[in-house]
Design a protein around this motif. Structure first.
Motif, short mmCIF file in Angstrom:
data_model
loop_
_atom_site.label_atom_id
_atom_site.label_comp_id
_atom_site.label_asym_id
_atom_site.label_seq_id
_atom_site.Cartn_x
_atom_site.Cartn_y
_atom_site.Cartn_z
N HIS A 1 50.72 53.63 -1.33
CA HIS A 1 51.23 54.05 -0.02
C HIS A 1 50.47 53.33 1.10
CE1 HIS A 1 54.28 56.95 -0.88
NE2 HIS A 1 53.50 57.69 -1.65
N LYS A 2 49.17 53.19 0.93
CA LYS A 2 48.35 52.55 1.96
C LYS A 2 48.76 51.09 2.13
CE LYS A 2 43.50 51.67 3.17
NZ LYS A 2 42.09 51.83 2.73
N ILE A 3 48.95 50.40 1.01
CA ILE A 3 49.36 49.00 1.06
C ILE A 3 50.75 48.88 1.67
CG2 ILE A 3 49.96 47.00 -0.36
CD1 ILE A 3 47.82 47.98 -2.37
N SER A 4 51.66 49.75 1.22
CA SER A 4 53.03 49.72 1.72
C SER A 4 53.08 49.97 3.22
CB SER A 4 53.88 50.77 0.98
OG SER A 4 55.18 50.82 1.50
N ASP A 5 52.32 50.94 3.70
CA ASP A 5 52.32 51.28 5.13
C ASP A 5 51.80 50.10 5.96
OD1 ASP A 5 53.30 53.75 4.52
OD2 ASP A 5 51.37 54.79 4.68
N ALA A 6 50.73 49.46 5.45
CA ALA A 6 50.14 48.34 6.19
C ALA A 6 51.14 47.19 6.30
CB ALA A 6 48.87 47.86 5.50
N LEU A 7 51.83 46.87 5.20
CA LEU A 7 52.81 45.79 5.23
C LEU A 7 54.02 46.15 6.07
CD1 LEU A 7 52.69 44.64 1.49
CD2 LEU A 7 51.65 43.54 3.48
N THR A 8 54.41 47.42 6.04
CA THR A 8 55.54 47.87 6.86
C THR A 8 55.21 47.73 8.35
OG1 THR A 8 56.28 49.45 5.18
CG2 THR A 8 57.01 49.84 7.43
N ASP A 9 53.99 48.02 8.73
CA ASP A 9 53.57 47.86 10.13
C ASP A 9 53.68 46.39 10.56
OD1 ASP A 9 53.05 50.55 10.38
OD2 ASP A 9 50.89 50.37 10.05
N VAL A 10 53.25 45.48 9.68
CA VAL A 10 53.35 44.05 10.02
C VAL A 10 54.81 43.65 10.17
CG1 VAL A 10 52.88 41.72 9.21
CG2 VAL A 10 51.18 43.51 8.86
N ALA A 11 55.65 44.09 9.23
CA ALA A 11 57.07 43.74 9.28
C ALA A 11 57.73 44.29 10.54
CB ALA A 11 57.79 44.29 8.03
N ASN A 12 57.40 45.52 10.90
CA ASN A 12 57.98 46.12 12.12
C ASN A 12 57.53 45.36 13.37
OD1 ASN A 12 59.31 48.09 10.64
ND2 ASN A 12 57.68 49.60 10.88
N SER A 13 56.28 44.93 13.38
CA SER A 13 55.78 44.19 14.54
C SER A 13 56.50 42.85 14.67
CB SER A 13 54.27 43.94 14.39
OG SER A 13 53.56 45.18 14.39
N LEU A 14 56.76 42.20 13.53
CA LEU A 14 57.49 40.93 13.56
C LEU A 14 58.91 41.12 14.09
CD1 LEU A 14 56.40 39.39 10.14
CD2 LEU A 14 55.90 38.46 12.39
N GLU A 15 59.56 42.18 13.66
CA GLU A 15 60.94 42.44 14.10
C GLU A 15 61.02 42.73 15.59
OE1 GLU A 15 62.18 45.55 11.51
OE2 GLU A 15 62.88 44.17 9.94
N LYS A 16 59.98 43.34 16.14
CA LYS A 16 59.97 43.63 17.57
C LYS A 16 59.93 42.36 18.40
CE LYS A 16 57.76 48.19 17.26
NZ LYS A 16 56.55 48.98 17.60
N GLU A 17 59.37 41.29 17.81
CA GLU A 17 59.23 40.04 18.54
C GLU A 17 60.48 39.18 18.45
OE1 GLU A 17 56.68 39.31 20.42
OE2 GLU A 17 55.72 41.20 19.89
N LEU A 18 61.46 39.59 17.62
CA LEU A 18 62.69 38.79 17.45
C LEU A 18 63.60 38.92 18.68
CD1 LEU A 18 63.49 39.53 13.70
CD2 LEU A 18 62.33 37.53 14.69
#
Length: 242
Positions: free
Chosen positions: A225-242
């Motif tokens: 869960h910790k790994i998944s949450d961290a990667l999800t945060d990165v993915a969400n941040s990237l999508e915000k910049e699109l």
């Protein structure tokens, strides 16, 4: 008429670097699709049919000045002349000419993977000017040595993976990392590929069916869960910049 707002030098450099990363990632994905026989899994009879049906005119057209480098890179990954031609939209003659130039410099793999999934030996014909590279069936391989016990091989591979990941993580603590961060982004495709392979590995291990204590299972779940949450945060941040 509205004037075009020119980017700053920093913005222009950032955009150019993003294009380089995207193009490099595209060719890496093409290599993976070929070597993993993705087209067969999707029901295509050949690599050619897969490239034509799935990509058609969207296939990247290589600038002449980059052709030799990209063709050589795909060849190094095991793609045959025919496979490279299908992926790039080049003619087989153009691919062969590019590879001949690489061959003359002494940089050419001795074996390639054909579209049938078999390994072939590359045979050159130096007496013919600009000779095309001919793929011939490889000689029978010598008998394979007895394989190591899988648990032993698995343990060693896991240790190698851990050591490599730890080395990379330690580099983020280097005082030079912050100012060199942009120079690490070209490795993103390879790092994401490693994460994808690791995900497939964890899935294949079938942890829910493992004979393990409740404490171990809880720790596994918490870590995932910790790994998944961290990667999800990165993915969400990237999508915000699109």
């Amino acid at each position: 008429m509205n004037e075009i707002a020119l980017p700053t030098q920093e913005e222009a450099r950032a955009l150019t670097d993003r294009i380089k990363i995207a193009v490099e990632g595209t060719w890496q994905l093409i290599r993976e699709a070929y070597t993993s026989r993705t087209w067969a899994v999707l029901g295509y009879d050949t690599w050619d049919a897969y490239c034509t049906a799935e990509f058609g005119e969207t296939r990247l057209r290589l600038p002449r000045e980059e052709r030799q480098e990209v063709v050589a890179s795909l060849r190094d990954s095991g793609l045959s002349v025919r496979a490279i031609a299908s992926a790039t939209g080049l003619s087989r003659g153009s691919v062969s000419n590019s590879l001949t130039e690489v061959s003359n410099s002494g940089h050419l793999p001795s074996k390639v993977t054909g579209t049938d999934g078999k390994t072939y030996t590359v045979i050159r014909e130096p007496e013919i000017v600009d000779a095309e590279l001919v793929d011939e069936p490889a000689r029978p391989e010598p008998p394979k040595q007895k394989r190591r016990p899988l648990p032993e091989a698995f343990t060693d591979a896991g240790r190698d993976l851990t050591r490599a990941a730890e080395r990379l993580a330690r580099l983020t603590e280097d005082d030079r990392f912050a100012r060199n961060r942009e120079n690490t982004h070209h490795q993103v495709p390879e790092l994401l590929g490693a994460l994808e392979h690791t995900t497939r590995l964890v899935t294949a291990m079938n942890l829910p069916a493992a004979e393990a204590s409740e404490e171990a299972r809880r720790w596994w779940a918490t870590s995932l869960h910790k790994i998944s949450d961290a990667l999800t945060d990165v993915a969400n941040s990237l999508e915000k910049e699109l």
